[in-house]
Scaffold this active site. Sequence first.
Site, mmCIF file in Angstrom:
data_model
loop_
_atom_site.group_PDB
_atom_site.id
_atom_site.type_symbol
_atom_site.label_atom_id
_atom_site.label_comp_id
_atom_site.label_asym_id
_atom_site.label_seq_id
_atom_site.Cartn_x
_atom_site.Cartn_y
_atom_site.Cartn_z
ATOM 1 N N ASP A 1 0.860 -1.186 0.000
ATOM 2 C CA ASP A 1 0.000 0.000 0.000
ATOM 3 C C ASP A 1 0.893 1.231 0.000
ATOM 4 O OD1 ASP A 1 -2.067 1.753 0.138
ATOM 5 O OD2 ASP A 1 -2.752 1.178 2.137
ATOM 6 N N ALA A 2 1.132 1.787 -1.181
ATOM 7 C CA ALA A 2 2.048 2.919 -1.339
ATOM 8 C C ALA A 2 1.390 4.123 -2.000
ATOM 9 C CB ALA A 2 3.270 2.493 -2.155
ATOM 10 N N LYS A 3 0.305 3.883 -2.737
ATOM 11 C CA LYS A 3 -0.453 4.952 -3.411
ATOM 12 C C LYS A 3 0.466 5.860 -4.219
ATOM 13 C CE LYS A 3 -4.081 4.865 0.102
ATOM 14 N NZ LYS A 3 -3.422 3.959 1.074
ATOM 15 N N ARG A 4 1.365 5.252 -4.978
ATOM 16 C CA ARG A 4 2.327 6.021 -5.763
ATOM 17 C C ARG A 4 1.632 6.750 -6.911
ATOM 18 N NH1 ARG A 4 6.298 6.165 -2.101
ATOM 19 N NH2 ARG A 4 7.593 4.267 -2.008
ATOM 20 N N THR B 1 -0.745 -0.354 -4.629
ATOM 21 C CA THR B 1 -1.766 0.668 -4.832
ATOM 22 C C THR B 1 -1.139 1.872 -5.519
ATOM 23 O OG1 THR B 1 -1.407 1.552 -2.595
ATOM 24 C CG2 THR B 1 -3.180 -0.065 -2.879
#
EC number: 4.1.1.23
Length: 271
Positions: free
Chosen positions: A93-96, A120
Amino acid sequence: MHFMTALRAAWRTRNSLLCVGLDPDPTRFPAHLHGQPDAIFRFCSEIVDATADLVCCFKPQIAYFAAQRAEDQLEALIAHIHARHPGTPVILDAKRGDIGSSAGQYAVEAFERFGADAITVNPYMGRDSVEPYLEYTDKGVILLCRTSNPGGSDLQFLDVGGGERLFERVARLVADEWNQSGNCSLVVGATFPNEIARVRELVGDLPLLVPGIGAQGGDIAATVEAGRSADRTGLMINSSRAILYAGADHDFAAAARRAALDTRDAINRHR
């Protein structure tokens, strides 16, 4: 490991739509772990070992590791999951979200350094910012769509033409144009069941990662009813704090297992 294949196998063999989020906060660890140099790994790995047979995937949140200079422990944790619990997908879960050249490096970090099975990603910068992840066709690319936070409506409800809202455009783009290798998924928050249902209508059986139950207050019954696919799977329903911190003593992992079992069974009652 092919992410989508492993995810579907876990749905079937473990009879579970539960994703356990690994968001380690050392201030909430049991006292016997305080001051230990590998406390984050020890805490998370014990949670993993206690709950792996109850979940369809795990989701470590990179910020919780990076803030403690513990990226090496994250790397070790993902390796531990793969070694001890084969076939269990791990979502980073990094939402890059960055331009293509930088996105390429983030993809290498996620999939080659950390060994994650999915990541993510923020789609705000468009297809070229997502393409480097999509090129790893065996890895999952999970794009933010309708997020669980209150401020999500600031942008996600904007009309982008013809009465279509931004989150709907994202869902349609991903399902119709970006998912050419069959490795895409979407993030849709449990706090908005009407939008979960709308996204499901738009994307067919595309898997949905659904945060927001447990500590964030999302309703399990409404989430499952709105988001399940035709075969009554299609969801990765995430719970983090309510499971991680169910206990605060030496038996914290056993307490986490009880909380995970209760959550899994509550989800299954509504399938």
